[in-house]
Each structure stands twice: as structure tokens, then as C-alpha cells.
Design a protein around this motif. Structure first.
Motif, PDB file in Angstrom:
ATOM      1  N   ALA A 178       0.840  -1.201   0.000  1.00 51.83           N
ATOM      2  CA  ALA A 178       0.000   0.000   0.000  1.00 51.83           C
ATOM      3  C   ALA A 178       0.877   1.254   0.000  1.00 51.83           C
ATOM      4  O   ALA A 178       0.608   2.220  -0.721  1.00 51.83           O
ATOM      5  N   ASP A 179       1.952   1.223   0.807  1.00 43.45           N
ATOM      6  CA  ASP A 179       2.838   2.389   0.870  1.00 43.45           C
ATOM      7  C   ASP A 179       3.492   2.651  -0.486  1.00 43.45           C
ATOM      8  O   ASP A 179       3.526   3.787  -0.962  1.00 43.45           O
ATOM      9  N   GLY A 180       4.012   1.594  -1.105  1.00 49.92           N
ATOM     10  CA  GLY A 180       4.675   1.748  -2.403  1.00 49.92           C
ATOM     11  C   GLY A 180       3.721   2.288  -3.450  1.00 49.92           C
ATOM     12  O   GLY A 180       4.070   3.180  -4.237  1.00 49.92           O
ATOM     13  N   LEU A 181       2.495   1.773  -3.426  1.00 47.07           N
ATOM     14  CA  LEU A 181       1.492   2.210  -4.393  1.00 47.07           C
ATOM     15  C   LEU A 181       1.138   3.686  -4.169  1.00 47.07           C
ATOM     16  O   LEU A 181       1.064   4.474  -5.125  1.00 47.07           O
ATOM     17  N   ALA A 182       0.966   4.058  -2.906  1.00 50.37           N
ATOM     18  CA  ALA A 182       0.616   5.450  -2.589  1.00 50.37           C
ATOM     19  C   ALA A 182       1.721   6.393  -3.064  1.00 50.37           C
ATOM     20  O   ALA A 182       1.449   7.466  -3.631  1.00 50.37           O
ATOM     21  N   ILE A 183       2.964   5.989  -2.837  1.00 54.46           N
ATOM     22  CA  ILE A 183       4.096   6.831  -3.221  1.00 54.46           C
ATOM     23  C   ILE A 183       4.143   6.971  -4.749  1.00 54.46           C
ATOM     24  O   ILE A 183       4.304   8.080  -5.283  1.00 54.46           O
ATOM     25  N   ALA A 184       3.978   5.851  -5.448  1.00 53.61           N
ATOM     26  CA  ALA A 184       4.057   5.880  -6.913  1.00 53.61           C
ATOM     27  C   ALA A 184       2.917   6.708  -7.515  1.00 53.61           C
ATOM     28  O   ALA A 184       3.130   7.478  -8.462  1.00 53.61           O
ATOM     29  N   ILE A 185       1.716   6.569  -6.955  1.00 50.65           N
ATOM     30  CA  ILE A 185       0.578   7.312  -7.490  1.00 50.65           C
ATOM     31  C   ILE A 185       0.779   8.818  -7.278  1.00 50.65           C
ATOM     32  O   ILE A 185       0.604   9.623  -8.198  1.00 50.65           O
ATOM     33  N   THR A 186       1.166   9.191  -6.063  1.00 53.14           N
ATOM     34  CA  THR A 186       1.354  10.618  -5.775  1.00 53.14           C
ATOM     35  C   THR A 186       2.440  11.206  -6.661  1.00 53.14           C
ATOM     36  O   THR A 186       2.302  12.311  -7.193  1.00 53.14           O
ATOM     37  N   ASN A 187       3.522  10.454  -6.827  1.00 53.77           N
ATOM     38  CA  ASN A 187       4.631  10.936  -7.645  1.00 53.77           C
ATOM     39  C   ASN A 187       4.192  11.181  -9.094  1.00 53.77           C
ATOM     40  O   ASN A 187       4.513  12.216  -9.686  1.00 53.77           O
ATOM     41  N   THR A 188       3.431  10.257  -9.650  1.00 58.40           N
ATOM     42  CA  THR A 188       2.961  10.417 -11.030  1.00 58.40           C
ATOM     43  C   THR A 188       1.977  11.579 -11.129  1.00 58.40           C
ATOM     44  O   THR A 188       2.033  12.388 -12.067  1.00 58.40           O
ATOM     45  N   PHE A 189       1.099  11.661 -10.130  1.00 60.23           N
ATOM     46  CA  PHE A 189       0.108  12.735 -10.087  1.00 60.23           C
ATOM     47  C   PHE A 189       0.807  14.108 -10.105  1.00 60.23           C
ATOM     48  O   PHE A 189       0.394  15.018 -10.837  1.00 60.23           O
ATOM     49  N   VAL A 190       1.874  14.252  -9.339  1.00 54.24           N
ATOM     50  CA  VAL A 190       2.572  15.540  -9.299  1.00 54.24           C
ATOM     51  C   VAL A 190       3.224  15.846 -10.650  1.00 54.24           C
ATOM     52  O   VAL A 190       3.239  17.000 -11.090  1.00 54.24           O
ATOM     53  N   GLY A 191       3.713  14.821 -11.329  1.00 55.17           N
ATOM     54  CA  GLY A 191       4.288  15.030 -12.649  1.00 55.17           C
ATOM     55  C   GLY A 191       3.246  15.549 -13.637  1.00 55.17           C
ATOM     56  O   GLY A 191       3.497  16.490 -14.405  1.00 55.17           O
ATOM     57  N   VAL A 192       2.065  14.931 -13.600  1.00 54.24           N
ATOM     58  CA  VAL A 192       0.991  15.368 -14.501  1.00 54.24           C
ATOM     59  C   VAL A 192       0.565  16.791 -14.150  1.00 54.24           C
ATOM     60  O   VAL A 192       0.390  17.648 -15.029  1.00 54.24           O
TER      61      VAL A 192
END
Ligand code: TRP
Length: 451
Positions: free
Chosen positions: A245-259
Motif C-alpha cells: 500500500a505504501d509503495g502504491l501510494a508513493i508511486a501514485i502521488t509521484n505520477t500525479f505531481v508530474g501530470v
């Protein structure tokens, strides 16, 4: 022996890791890479890369870190595989190396906040950049930026890094949303969105040989993998929660900030008719200020937006620099028993000294960047994948089971052993080709200033 530090909260750990992942790459690389490679079509490829490579590798680093509970070198001793300490050592070396020039760029950003307040940075962007990006002014701002980094790391995990990133990461998101809202009101915003995201699957189909490795490489880089940073951060986890869950949350937030960064940058450039270019320093430090200067409102609007924009870039760079210094400091503290504050000051000063060539001449900066990103990063990721997949094996699966009943551990392990390993090998091979075989087109092992 005194108790080792831990994160106070699970959210604190996630935000610190997001702070590391969200950096200059999200702002000056990701949006431009996306627009150049098929827009939303690239996004699909990138999401696949994050899911198939980024998340498995971040989980691998988490498993090492949380299992071993110590810095990234000693970790391998705690896992009874002392011969593999070199894996953590490459990562720590990469972190120290990267800190040296990342801080130089952080210094430019610091200078641009001041330059937006006075308006100087917007008045003549090209010559302003030339004046502040190299030489004594750059050495001074480099020193300021690294001093702030040292100040936060010296306070430790809970009272330093966790406290700081708890404010920093939400600020990045909120300020970017405000900036995106402003950018949406500009005439030409639609054109910017279209340039950024309109899907072109033909481009991906035609250039998949270069787009696939680029997406995989960016997924690894953007999640700060291969720098022993995620190993170190996970080593401060006190309780057992789901690392998936932590890894997924980090990856999603990171991609979201890029967009989100793309939704700010692209409309801004298009509204003012500034060519988007290829991203990188030229985009952030020349193209954006040029566009800001042309905003209506007699310059004042541009200055205000400029301060907010460069504040976002500053926070993003600082929360990444913190993690780079922490990976090295943890090593000094855990392996050599040095107290945290002197370790942070001493290693920070050493990083400052190593960064002086990059501050004096951007050709050195390019060389440091090229070697770190093309050589250290993929090698370290390869070493982590081999270690967790083939050496740690079932023990790593056990580690992921702590705090999660998800049964995908064995599938994850086999993906590391096979698919992920092959992809990382290809990335390594392509990078070595750039480094050693094609000096005309790619990075070259001999630094440009010495050629
Ligand atoms: N992820 C950062 C970015 O997107 C760059 C980066 C790569 C990094 N490796 C890192 C930052 C290690 C901190 C630590 O800009």
C-alpha cells in the motif's frame, strides 16, 4: 545502546518518500518527455513501467530496509550477506555524488525566488540565467541550499525530515493546484493541454525501441530508486504496515505531481507563445521566466506567479536533497557510530566541496549528472534486483507479508528474478552504450571540460 530512530507515523514515512521522489525530474523532465513521446499514449506506457518495474523495485528496497533496520551498507551484514554490502555502498555513493550537483541546481532555484521578487529574473531571462548559474554566485547559492538541507537532516528523522516533509509535500500539491488553476484561465491553455496530453499511439508504436527504455528508466529515476534512499527510509519503519500500500501510494502521488506540473507548465508556455523546447534547465530557468514576463498585469502578476512557481521547485528539490544527504548520514551514524548532527554537517560540507566544480561550470554539472544517472543508478538497481530476487529470496517475501495478507509475494519475487531483471539489464546495456560507445551522441566518460 540508545534506541534507533523511527518515523512517528506511517504517513510521515510515505510523505518523506514522496518528497524524495518528487523532484526536479517531475517538473522539468516528465512533462516534456510525455509531450514528446505521444502524450497520453506515453502516459499509459509510463504507468505500465511504474507498475511493472518501479513498484517491484521500490518494494525490493523496502524489504531490505525494513528487514535490516539499519543503514544501507550495514543492512547486508544484518541480513547475513556481508559480501553484498557493495550493493548499498553503490547507492550511498550515488546519493553523495548526486547531492553535490543537485544542491547546485537547488541554489539556482533559491536565487530565482529572489529574482522573481525583484523582477530581475524575468527581465532578461537568458542573461540572468547565465549570470547566476555558474561562478561565484552559483557557489554562494549552492552553499545556502546545502546549509538548509543540513539543518533539516541534523534534526533527525522525526523532528527533522518527517516534520519538514509533512509540510513540504502537501505545499507542493496545493501550490501546484493553485498554479494549474491560474494557468487554466490563460488564453492558449487548451493548446498547451493538447500539446502535453493528446494521445498519439502511432508515435509509441513507431519508436517503441527508444520509448520503452526511456519510460522504464524514468520510472526508476523518478521513484529515487538505486540510491539506497528507499532502503534507508524503510529502515526507520517501527511498525508493520502494508509495504504494498505504501509503495502504491508513493508511486501514485509521484505520477500525479508530474501530470500536475505539466498542467502548469504547458499552458503557461503556450499562452505566451514560448516554444516548449526539450525541458531541463532551459525550460525552468529560461522559457518559464520568459512566459511569466509576458503575463498581463504589468509584470506584477508574472512576479507573483514566479515566486510561487520557484517556491514549488525549491520545496521539491529540497525534499529530494534531504533524502540524498540522509542516506549518507545514516551510514555514518549506524556503521561508524558518529553522532547525527556532526555527521550531517561534515558530510554536507563534503558534498558542498564536491559540488564546487559543478557550480563553477555547468559542463561539470552535466558530467556529474550523466555519470550518476547513466552509470551508478542502473548498476545499483541491477544489484538490488539480483540481491533481493536471487539471494534474499523467500526472506524478502516474508518481509512483505509482515503487515499485509496480500498473497502476491511469490509472484513479485518471480517478476524480480525474471522480467524486472531482464528489463534492468537492457537499461544498463543501453546506458553503457551511451557512456562508452557513442561519445558523439550520448554521455561520454571523459568530462567535457577535460576534452
Ligand atoms: N526522483 C527525483 C526527481 O524526480 C530525482 C532523484 C533520483 C532523486 N534519485 C534520487 C532524488 C534519489 C533524491 C534521491 O527529481
Amino acid at each position: 545502546m540508545s534506541q534507533r530512530e523511527t518515523w512517528a507515523t506511517r504517513t510521515g514515512f510515505i510523505l518523506a518518500a514522496v518528497g524524495s521522489a518528487v523532484g526536479l525530474g517531475n517538473i522539468w523532465r516528465f512533462p516534456f518527455q510525455t509531450s514528446a513521446n505521444g502524450g497520453a499514449a506515453f502516459l499509459v506506457v509510463y504507468l505500465a513501467a511504474v507498475l511493472l518495474i518501479g513498484i517491484p523495485v521500490i518494494l525490493a528496497e523496502f524489504a531490505i530496509g525494513r528487514r535490516a533496520n539499519v543503514d544501507a551498507v550495514k543492512a547486508f551484514r544484518n541480513l547475513d550477506k556481508p559480501n553484498w554490502r557493495f550493493v548499498g555502498a553503490i547507492g550511498i555513493l550515488a546519493s553523495f555524488w548526486t547531492l553535490s550537483y543537485y544542491s547546485v541546481v537547488g541554489g539556482w532555484v533559491t536565487r530565482y525566488i529572489a529574482g522573481s521578487v525583484t523582477g530581475n529574473a524575468l527581465a532578461a531571462p537568458e542573461s540572468y540565467f547565465g549570470a547566476v548559474s555558474a561562478g561565484v554566485p552559483a557557489v554562494i547559492t549552492h552553499a545556502i541550499f546545502i546549509a538548509v538541507t543540513i539543518g533539516i537532516v541534523a534534526f533527525g528523522i522525526e523532528r527533522g525530515i518527517e516534520l519538514a516533509t509533512k509540510f513540504m509535500v502537501p505545499s507542493i500539491v496545493v501550490l501546484l493546484v493553485i498554479l494549474a488553476g491560474f494557468a487554466a484561465t490563460l488564453p492558449g491553455a487548451g493548446e498547451g493541454y493538447a500539446f502535453f496530453l493528446s494521445p498519439d499511439f502511432g508515435v509509441v508504436a513507431e519508436n517503441w525501441q527508444s520509448i520503452l527504455p526511456a519510460a522504464f528508466g524514468q520510472a526508476l529515476f523518478s521513484l529515487s530508486l538505486g540510491f539506497s534512499v528507499m532502503i534507508t527510509y524503510a529502515s526507520y519503519l517501527g511498525s508493520d504496515d502494508s509495504l504494498y500500500a505504501d509503495g502504491l501510494a508513493i508511486a501514485i502521488t509521484n505520477t500525479f505531481v508530474g501530470v500536475l506540473a505539466g498542467l502548469v507548465v504547458m499552458p503557461l508556455l503556450f499562452a505566451q507563445g514560448v516554444p516548449p523546447g526539450e525541458g531541463g534547465a532551459g525550460a525552468v530557468f529560461i522559457a518559464i521566466p520568459t512566459a511569466l514576463a509576458e503575463l498581463p498585469g504589468g509584470g506584477l502578476v508574472g512576479q507573483v506567479i514566479g515566486v510561487v512557481f520557484f517556491a514549488v521547485v525549491f520545496i521539491a528539490a529540497l525534499s529530494s536533497a534531504i533524502s540524498l544527504l540522509e542516506a549518507v548520514v545514516a551510514y555514518a551514524v549506524d556503521t561508524f557510530g558518529i553522532a547525527r548532527a556532526p555527521a550531517a554537517v561534515g558530510l554536507g560540507i563534503a558534498g558542498f566541496l564536491l559540488g564546487i566544480p559543478s557550480a563553477l561550470d555547468t559542463a561539470w554539472l552535466d558530467w556529474f549528472d550523466g555519470l550518476g544517472v547513466t552509470l551508478f543508478l542502473p548498476l545499483a538497481v541491477l544489484a538490488v534486483v539480483v540481491f533481493v530476487g536471487w539471494i534474499m529470496g523467500g526472506e524478502a517475501v516474508d518481509e512483505l507479508r509482515r503487515g499485509s495478507s496480500l498473497g502476491v509475494g511469490p509472484a513479485w519475487l518471480w517478476s524480480l528474478r525474471t522480467f524486472v531483471l531482464v528489463v534492468v539489464l537492457v537499461v544498463v546495456a543501453l546506458n553503457f552504450n551511451d557512456l562508452f560507445l557513442t561519445p558523439e551522441t550520448g554521455y561520454y566518460i571523459v568530462p567535457a571540460p577535460l576534452q
